[in-house]
Design an enzyme around this catalytic site. Structure first.
Site, short mmCIF file in Angstrom:
data_model
loop_
_atom_site.label_atom_id
_atom_site.label_comp_id
_atom_site.label_asym_id
_atom_site.label_seq_id
_atom_site.Cartn_x
_atom_site.Cartn_y
_atom_site.Cartn_z
N CYS A 167 -4.29 4.66 22.90
CA CYS A 167 -4.51 3.43 22.19
C CYS A 167 -3.28 3.38 21.32
O CYS A 167 -2.79 4.29 20.74
CB CYS A 167 -5.76 3.38 21.22
N GLU A 216 -12.57 -3.37 -23.70
CA GLU A 216 -13.19 -4.52 -24.29
C GLU A 216 -14.51 -5.02 -23.60
O GLU A 216 -14.80 -4.35 -22.79
CB GLU A 216 -11.95 -5.34 -23.99
N GLN A 253 -15.50 1.55 -7.19
CA GLN A 253 -14.53 0.40 -6.39
C GLN A 253 -13.32 1.07 -6.27
O GLN A 253 -12.19 0.42 -5.60
CB GLN A 253 -14.38 -0.57 -7.35
N HIS A 258 -14.92 0.36 -1.68
CA HIS A 258 -13.78 -0.42 -1.36
C HIS A 258 -12.86 0.52 -0.66
O HIS A 258 -11.69 0.14 -0.30
CB HIS A 258 -12.96 -0.82 -2.55
N TYR A 307 0.98 -1.12 -0.11
CA TYR A 307 0.12 -0.25 -0.14
C TYR A 307 0.88 1.23 -0.04
O TYR A 307 0.44 2.30 -0.77
CB TYR A 307 -0.94 -0.11 1.08
N ARG A 366 1.52 1.74 -3.40
CA ARG A 366 0.51 2.06 -4.35
C ARG A 366 0.32 3.87 -4.07
O ARG A 366 -0.10 4.53 -4.92
CB ARG A 366 -0.77 1.33 -4.00
N GLY A 372 -15.25 1.16 -17.11
CA GLY A 372 -13.87 0.66 -16.81
C GLY A 372 -13.67 -0.15 -15.58
O GLY A 372 -12.75 -0.34 -14.85
N CYS A 414 -7.62 2.02 12.74
CA CYS A 414 -6.93 1.28 13.82
C CYS A 414 -7.60 0.15 14.05
O CYS A 414 -8.70 0.02 14.09
CB CYS A 414 -6.87 2.38 15.08
N CYS A 451 -8.97 0.03 17.95
CA CYS A 451 -10.27 0.94 18.32
C CYS A 451 -11.02 1.41 17.39
O CYS A 451 -12.10 1.96 17.56
CB CYS A 451 -9.78 2.23 19.18
P1 OAD Z 1 -9.81 -4.29 -13.19
O1 OAD Z 1 -8.32 -4.25 -13.27
O2 OAD Z 1 -10.12 -5.70 -12.73
O3 OAD Z 1 -10.40 -4.27 -14.48
C1 OAD Z 1 -10.04 -2.90 -15.33
C2 OAD Z 1 -11.01 -2.79 -16.56
O4 OAD Z 1 -10.75 -1.42 -17.00
C3 OAD Z 1 -10.79 -3.91 -17.57
O5 OAD Z 1 -12.20 -4.37 -18.04
C4 OAD Z 1 -10.21 -2.94 -18.75
O6 OAD Z 1 -10.74 -3.51 -19.88
C5 OAD Z 1 -10.92 -1.59 -18.28
N1 OAD Z 1 -9.98 -0.52 -18.85
C6 OAD Z 1 -8.55 -0.21 -18.77
N2 OAD Z 1 -8.27 0.78 -19.26
C7 OAD Z 1 -9.41 1.51 -19.54
C8 OAD Z 1 -9.84 2.85 -20.19
N3 OAD Z 1 -8.85 3.71 -20.30
N4 OAD Z 1 -10.94 3.16 -20.17
C9 OAD Z 1 -12.02 2.32 -20.24
N5 OAD Z 1 -11.82 0.94 -19.59
C10 OAD Z 1 -10.73 0.61 -19.36
O7 OAD Z 1 -10.29 -3.31 -12.10
P2 OAD Z 1 -11.79 -3.12 -11.45
O8 OAD Z 1 -12.72 -3.95 -12.17
O9 OAD Z 1 -11.96 -1.96 -10.90
O10 OAD Z 1 -10.46 -4.99 -5.44
O11 OAD Z 1 -11.36 -4.41 -10.29
C11 OAD Z 1 -12.51 -4.71 -9.26
C12 OAD Z 1 -11.57 -4.90 -7.83
O12 OAD Z 1 -10.69 -5.77 -7.94
C13 OAD Z 1 -10.57 -3.76 -7.37
O13 OAD Z 1 -11.38 -2.68 -6.76
C14 OAD Z 1 -9.82 -4.35 -6.60
C15 OAD Z 1 -9.30 -5.52 -7.60
O14 OAD Z 1 -8.72 -6.60 -7.02
C16 OAD Z 1 -9.80 -5.22 -4.22
O15 OAD Z 1 -8.76 -4.93 -3.99
C17 OAD Z 1 -10.81 -5.70 -3.07
#
Ligand code: OAD
Length: 265
Positions: free
Chosen positions: A176, A240, A104, A122, A66, A69, A212, A130, A133
């Site tokens: 704490c 896609e 998300q 998310h 993290y 990130r 996305g 924490c 607490c």
């Molecule tokens: P993903 O990485 O699974 O999917 C990203 C999506 O965005 C894909 O379908 C791509 O085709 C699309 N994409 C990429 N670039 C794009 C652009 N410029 N314009 C439009 N579409 C684009 O990400 P999420 O679906 O957000 O959770 O993933 C869902 C969750 O899985 C996240 O919140 C995270 C992850 O694991 C946790 O960490 C709990």
């Protein structure tokens, strides 16, 4: 009437609009997605990093991920896709209509762009919680503690860093000393119930946009058929097709930063 025109007609007629976004909406801001080419889960192993068992095993390794990130997100700015959604919300609210953005994403870019009614399914990478607490605090420290200053992303296959408890961030409350974790939802953890309630209410709308997201992570992915079942028209904006494409009334394939200004503006 082509699909852009028919979508715009539906948008103009909709009283309640709800949008679900995923990592793809922030991709053009320079934040990596999870799946697909260059996706984070190609390089890092989700089971090793984003679940409570990983935290119990090695909280330093999780923080290292993290911390990395945060470093990749701190200087990123909203792109035209984020801005088009914020502008749509402002126009709809001025017209007495209802707009909800379910995201998300744990970055702040929707808020920075000016979106107001945002449900952060998310959580936020810029908050810590924490583990003792439960206090949630804003925190933009990079590194999260000095012990993480020289670490460049957590790759469990390369090494197995061990951190002492003193290296981890601790609670700001004077009475704490609990360890702080990122205030995000990990795999196997439930969404905050208030967020779930807001989302379940918001999917009862006239028009639902899915932007996305690979639409494979639940419960968020389930909001798409949920919206459809409640009578909403559904539009997908993605590079896609996804598992949800077949139930969409419109599919706009290409970058969200290009399609959103075009279909919402
Ligand atoms: P993903 O990485 O699974 O999917 C990203 C999506 O965005 C894909 O379908 C791509 O085709 C699309 N994409 C990429 N670039 C794009 C652009 N410029 N314009 C439009 N579409 C684009 O990400 P999420 O679906 O957000 O959770 O993933 C869902 C969750 O899985 C996240 O919140 C995270 C992850 O694991 C946790 O960490 C709990």
């Amino acid at each position: 009437m082509n699909s852009t025109e028919s979508f715009r007609k539906a948008l103009n007629q909709a009283h309640r609009v709800t949008v679900l976004t995923g990592a793809g909406v922030s991709a053009e801001s320079g934040i990596p997605t999870f799946r697909g080419p260059g996706g984070l889960w190609r390089k890092y192993s989700a089971p090793d990093l984003a679940n409570p068992a990983a935290w119990a095993r090695n909280p330093g390794l999780v923080w290292e991920f993290y911390n990395y990130r945060r470093r990749t997100m701190i200087d990123k700015q909203p792109n035209p896709g984020h801005k088009a959604l914020a502008e749509l919300e402002a126009r709809m609210i001025a017209a007495g209509r209802v707009f909800t953005l379910l995201t998300q994403n744990i970055d702040d870019l929707h808020l920075t762009a000016g979106s107001k009614n945002v449900v952060r399914l998310h959580g936020s990478i810029w908050q810590v919680r924490c583990t003792r607490c439960g206090l949630v605090t804003d925190n933009r420290d990079i590194p999260i503690t000095p012990a993480f200053a020289d670490r460049d992303g957590a790759d469990p296959s390369l090494d197995d860093p061990r951190y002492a408890t003193k290296d981890l961030p601790t609670c700001y409350q004077s009475n704490c000393s609990g360890v702080l974790r990122p205030n995000v939802v990990w795999f196997t953890e439930p969404l905050e119930w208030t967020n779930m309630e807001k989302a379940l209410s918001a999917i009862r709308c006239d028009l639902f946009l899915v932007v996305g997201t690979s639409a494979v992570v639940y419960p968020a992915a389930g909001f798409v058929p949920g919206a459809k079942d409640s009578g909403a028209k559904v539009a997908e904006i993605n590079l896609e097709p996804t598992p949800m494409s077949d139930i969409c009334d419109w599919q706009f394939h290409g970058p969200a930063g290009e399609w959103l200004p075009k279909i919402l503006g």
